[in-house]
Design an enzyme around this catalytic site. Structure first.
Site, PDB file in Angstrom:
ATOM      1  N   ASN A 164      -7.602  -2.596  14.601  1.00 60.24           N
ATOM      2  CA  ASN A 164      -8.999  -2.854  14.217  1.00 60.24           C
ATOM      3  C   ASN A 164      -9.119  -4.069  13.299  1.00 60.24           C
ATOM      4  OD1 ASN A 164      -7.951  -1.914  11.843  1.00 60.24           O
ATOM      5  ND2 ASN A 164      -9.361  -0.182  11.606  1.00 60.24           N
ATOM      6  N   ASP A 214       0.841  -1.202   0.000  1.00 61.97           N
ATOM      7  CA  ASP A 214       0.000   0.000   0.000  1.00 61.97           C
ATOM      8  C   ASP A 214       0.872   1.247   0.000  1.00 61.97           C
ATOM      9  OD1 ASP A 214       0.940  -0.498   2.582  1.00 61.97           O
ATOM     10  OD2 ASP A 214      -1.026  -0.910   3.422  1.00 61.97           O
ATOM     11  N   HIS A 235      -7.378  -4.643  10.543  1.00 59.92           N
ATOM     12  CA  HIS A 235      -7.129  -4.427   9.113  1.00 59.92           C
ATOM     13  C   HIS A 235      -5.873  -5.162   8.648  1.00 59.92           C
ATOM     14  CE1 HIS A 235      -4.680  -0.443   9.821  1.00 59.92           C
ATOM     15  NE2 HIS A 235      -3.856  -1.457   9.709  1.00 59.92           N
ATOM     16  N   GLU A 267      -9.927  -1.807   5.604  1.00 59.73           N
ATOM     17  CA  GLU A 267     -10.533  -1.506   6.897  1.00 59.73           C
ATOM     18  C   GLU A 267     -11.769  -2.389   7.119  1.00 59.73           C
ATOM     19  OE1 GLU A 267      -8.753   0.138   8.777  1.00 59.73           O
ATOM     20  OE2 GLU A 267      -8.187   2.128   8.060  1.00 59.73           O
TER      21      GLU A 267
HETATM   22  C1  F6R Z   1       1.382  -1.279   6.260  1.00 55.98           C
HETATM   23  C2  F6R Z   1       0.127  -1.970   6.436  1.00 55.98           C
HETATM   24  C3  F6R Z   1      -0.620  -1.999   7.721  1.00 55.98           C
HETATM   25  C4  F6R Z   1       0.240  -2.404   8.920  1.00 55.98           C
HETATM   26  C5  F6R Z   1      -0.604  -2.438  10.199  1.00 55.98           C
HETATM   27  C6  F6R Z   1       0.251  -2.720  11.420  1.00 55.98           C
HETATM   28  O1  F6R Z   1       1.898  -1.513   4.949  1.00 55.98           O
HETATM   29  O2  F6R Z   1      -0.294  -2.515   5.486  1.00 55.98           O
HETATM   30  O3  F6R Z   1      -1.709  -2.867   7.606  1.00 55.98           O
HETATM   31  O4  F6R Z   1       0.802  -3.654   8.683  1.00 55.98           O
HETATM   32  O5  F6R Z   1      -1.243  -1.216  10.368  1.00 55.98           O
HETATM   33  O6  F6R Z   1       1.101  -1.643  11.621  1.00 55.98           O
HETATM   34  P1  F6R Z   1       2.223  -1.682  12.763  1.00 55.98           P
HETATM   35  O7  F6R Z   1       3.158  -2.748  12.371  1.00 55.98           O
HETATM   36  O8  F6R Z   1       2.862  -0.317  12.703  1.00 55.98           O
HETATM   37  O9  F6R Z   1       1.519  -1.969  14.040  1.00 55.98           O
END
Ligand code: F6R
Length: 259
Positions: free
Chosen positions: A147, A79, A149, A154
């Protein structure tokens, strides 16, 4: 038989529990190394975020020590934020460059990401979706949001979503504010691989560390398969696994041996 969405089922996602975050990073790096060893030309799906920092540190160390090479591999980001300048330090392309790709022996033209400065973002999302599917991701690294995701899919995102332009939830923007100077600076939108795109990967490896991930991990691995918990889609994949530290695993009911 694959579980239908909404059907309650036990954990189909294998998981391994490690003592701490550093150990989860080593285990995830071992998995990536295993894929590269069996196919040096592998396509690797990369996630961004705090969880992945240790994984990339470990892979960089292995490469710099000469025990692992990415010279023939290609990598694909999950992303990218919309609305950040090309040189913004938090643009995911730049985060990945700093923490991983410029530190290993990947070719410069072997790193792919959505181009969020393209004139037509929907067209760009479709182009990136085709690129990722054509590549055939051999191993996809995933983090999980508080959450539930995965990437920026989301809660409520259909499981067959393709790469698309999405609005970030308030919760995600709040969580990601720690990477920016102020909460207002967190972009409102991103291009993300859709859940359906992610599920095309041959192997998926979810990594989670810390007690703040224990609830989404329990919901994803042991809860019903529902688009309200995007990571529960991994229960539909034939080769998805998770590496968890003790805290992230603390709400799981299933006993699995600790590594
Ligand atoms: C980032 C992504 C997000 C993160 C998720 C966890 O490319 O796709 O889904 O993997 O938000 O983020 P951290 O590792 O910062 O807790």
């Amino acid at each position: 038989m694959p579980a239908a969405q909404g059907e309650r089922r036990g954990p189909a996602v294998r998981f391994h529990i490690a003592a701490d975050a550093a150990a989860t990073a080593e285990m995830a790096a071992d998995s990536v190394e295993g894929v590269i060893r069996s196919n040096p030309r592998a396509s690797i799906g990369l996630a961004t975020g705090a969880t992945m920092e240790g994984v990339y540190r470990s892979l960089v160390r292995r490469c710099q020590e000469g025990s692992l090479s990415f010279a023939e591999a290609t990598v694909y980001l999950l992303d990218e934020y919309i609305g950040l300048d090309a040189d913004h330090p938090q643009a995911y392309r730049n985060v990945i460059t700093r923490s991983f790709t410029e530190l290993v022996d990947l070719r410069d033209d072997a790193v792919f990401a959505p181009d969020c400065r393209a004139p037509d973002l929907d067209t760009e999302a479709r182009r990136y979706d085709r690129l990722v599917r054509a590549a055939g991701i051999d191993i996809q690294l995933l983090g999980i949001g508080r959450n539930g995701h995965i990437a920026f899919n989301e809660p409520g995102t259909p499981f067959d979503a393709k790469t698309n332009v999405v609005s970030l939830s308030k919760a995600t923007r709040r969580d990601n504010a720690r990477f920016f100077d102020s909460a207002e600076e967190v972009p409102l939108q991103a291009i993300t691989q859709g859940t359906g795109t992610i599920l095309q990967a041959k192997q998926i490896l979810l990594v989670a560390q810390g007690s703040h991930k224990s609830r989404p991990i329990r919901d994803a691995l042991e809860g019903p398969v529902t688009s309200e918990v995007p990571a529960s889609a991994l229960q539909l994949h034939g080769d998805a696994s998770a590496v968890l530290d003790l805290e992230a695993a603390s709400r799981l009911s299933t006993d699995q041996p600790q590594v």
